[in-house]
Enzyme design. Structure first.
Site, PDB file in Angstrom:
ATOM      1  N   THR A 117      34.875   2.045   5.972  1.00 18.36           N
ATOM      2  CA  THR A 117      34.215   2.403   7.229  1.00 18.36           C
ATOM      3  C   THR A 117      34.945   1.763   8.394  1.00 18.36           C
ATOM      4  O   THR A 117      35.490   0.662   8.270  1.00 18.36           O
ATOM      5  CB  THR A 117      32.757   1.890   7.204  1.00 18.36           C
ATOM      6  OG1 THR A 117      32.255   1.908   8.534  1.00 18.36           O
ATOM      7  CG2 THR A 117      32.662   0.465   6.694  1.00 18.36           C
ATOM      8  N   TYR A 141      26.998  -5.338   6.709  1.00 20.67           N
ATOM      9  CA  TYR A 141      27.540  -4.104   6.122  1.00 20.67           C
ATOM     10  C   TYR A 141      29.057  -4.079   6.311  1.00 20.67           C
ATOM     11  O   TYR A 141      29.821  -3.862   5.372  1.00 20.67           O
ATOM     12  CB  TYR A 141      26.895  -2.880   6.776  1.00 20.67           C
ATOM     13  CG  TYR A 141      27.585  -1.584   6.447  1.00 20.67           C
ATOM     14  CD1 TYR A 141      27.615  -1.115   5.143  1.00 20.67           C
ATOM     15  CD2 TYR A 141      28.233  -0.842   7.438  1.00 20.67           C
ATOM     16  CE1 TYR A 141      28.267   0.069   4.832  1.00 20.67           C
ATOM     17  CE2 TYR A 141      28.875   0.340   7.137  1.00 20.67           C
ATOM     18  CZ  TYR A 141      28.899   0.797   5.831  1.00 20.67           C
ATOM     19  OH  TYR A 141      29.551   1.961   5.529  1.00 20.67           O
TER      20      TYR A 141
END
Ligand code: UDP
Length: 327
Positions: A117, A141
């Protein structure tokens, strides 16, 4: 044509990857613990129900199916939840990836495509992200995906492992045949929430802030059609055989759409008004996130041609009218 193990194969992106792999003549083996994935999403090959941290189950699956490569999607993904419970994210995303790498090494499986990501890059407001953007994650995250990326790079340097890491932001749309689609519970993402408001399964869409420094004051994001995204993952399998020049590729369109533009496009697609109301800014939302993909175009010939608002929202709308999975 080969067996390919897809971790998270019962999830949103993983299920679309399984469909694309099957269409390319491969056999996708979905490996999923079904905690956030859906049994009904596994339609294109076998399901192995298991957790990445269950070394025995993982090694048994790798030994039974002898995959030519692993596409690794399985992860916890909600940024907000990661802030409140980082241990769960480190355990799942980092130990899960380590379990996978060790099981692959133990069974001689040495090709890996990792779903990462642009959240590994951190606070990127207004800067177009690419492969040269340094690490700087600002959420657990993002840090767990960073740790997993670094682990993969270290293992690749020290062994026969060949790995490609993809980084992207907002994934949208659904299979144009509406066999699989996006189904999260609870749903927080903009396009499905917008379509739920149209269908009346939620009272309205809340626009999180309209005083950002963007063209209409609402947040701007780079949305990529899930089918374009998984095409890159399928192409990566061949790429790993012929070339490993690029260890990381960013997948974006280089353009952004604002929340208001998503609403307008949703109204055009559905022919309905989107009930919406203004709400305060959501904590942690940058004004603008855009990702370039020149290197992915050069290395893989990747062109995100389905990533128009009409097609992403149109495909998502057809899927939403099916109302998701039952199990
Ligand atoms: N957003 C919104 N209302 C919602 C959900 C999202 O206004 O109910 C906005 C959010 O502030 C962000 C954009 O839509 O600017 C995309 O949010 P999403 O949660 O889909 O993805 P993110 O960019 O957080 O990964």
């Amino acid at each position: 044509m080969a067996n390919i193990l897809v971790t998270g194969g019962a999830g949103y992106i993983g299920s679309h990857a399984c469909k694309a792999l099957a269409a390319a003549g491969h056999t996708p083996i979905a490996y999923d613990n079904l905690k956030t994935g859906w049994r009904d999403a596994v339609q294109f090959g076998p399901l192995v129900e298991g957790d990445l941290r269950d070394r025995a189950a993982l090694e048994a699956a790798l030994t039974e199916w002898r995959p030519a490569a692993v596409l690794h999607f399985a992860a916890l993904i909600e940024v907000g939840a990661s802030v409140h419970d980082p241990a769960r994210f480190w355990n799942n995303n980092v130990l899960g990836t380590m379990g996978l790498l060790d099981a692959m090494a133990a069974t001689g499986v040495d090709r890996l495509v990792f779903s990462s990501t642009c959240a590994v890059n951190g606070d990127l407001d207004g800067v177009e992200v690419d492969e040269t953007t340094p690490f700087g994650a600002i959420s657990p995250y993002g840090t767990t995906k960073t740790a997993a990326e670094m682990m993969i790079a270290d293992y690749a340097r020290a062994s026969d492992l060949r790995a490609l890491r993809f980084r992207y932001f907002n994934v949208a749309g659904a299979d144009p045949d509406a066999q699989v689609g996006e189904h999260h519970e609870p749903e927080t993402h903009l396009i499905p929430v917008t379509l739920q408001a149209v269908r009346g399964t939620r009272p309205s869409l809340k626009i999180f802030g309209d005083d950002y420094a963007t063209r209409d004051g609402t947040c701007l994001r780079d949305y990529v059609h899930v089918c374009d995204l998984v095409d890159a993952h399928v192409a990566a399998i061949d790429y790993l055989e012929r070339d490993t020049r690029a260890p990381v590729l960013c997948l974006g369109t280089g353009r952004g759409l604002t929340v208001r533009e998503i609403i307008e496009a949703s109204e055009a697609v559905t022919g309905e008004t989107v009930p919406h109301e203004m709400a305060p800014r959501r904590a942690g939302d940058p004004a603008s996130l855009v990702c370039g993909s020149e290197l992915a175009r050069a290395e893989l010939g990747w062109i995100p041609e389905r990533s128009t608002p009409q097609q992403m929202i149109g495909d998502a709308w057809r899927w939403h009218q099916r109302a998701g999975y039952k199990s």
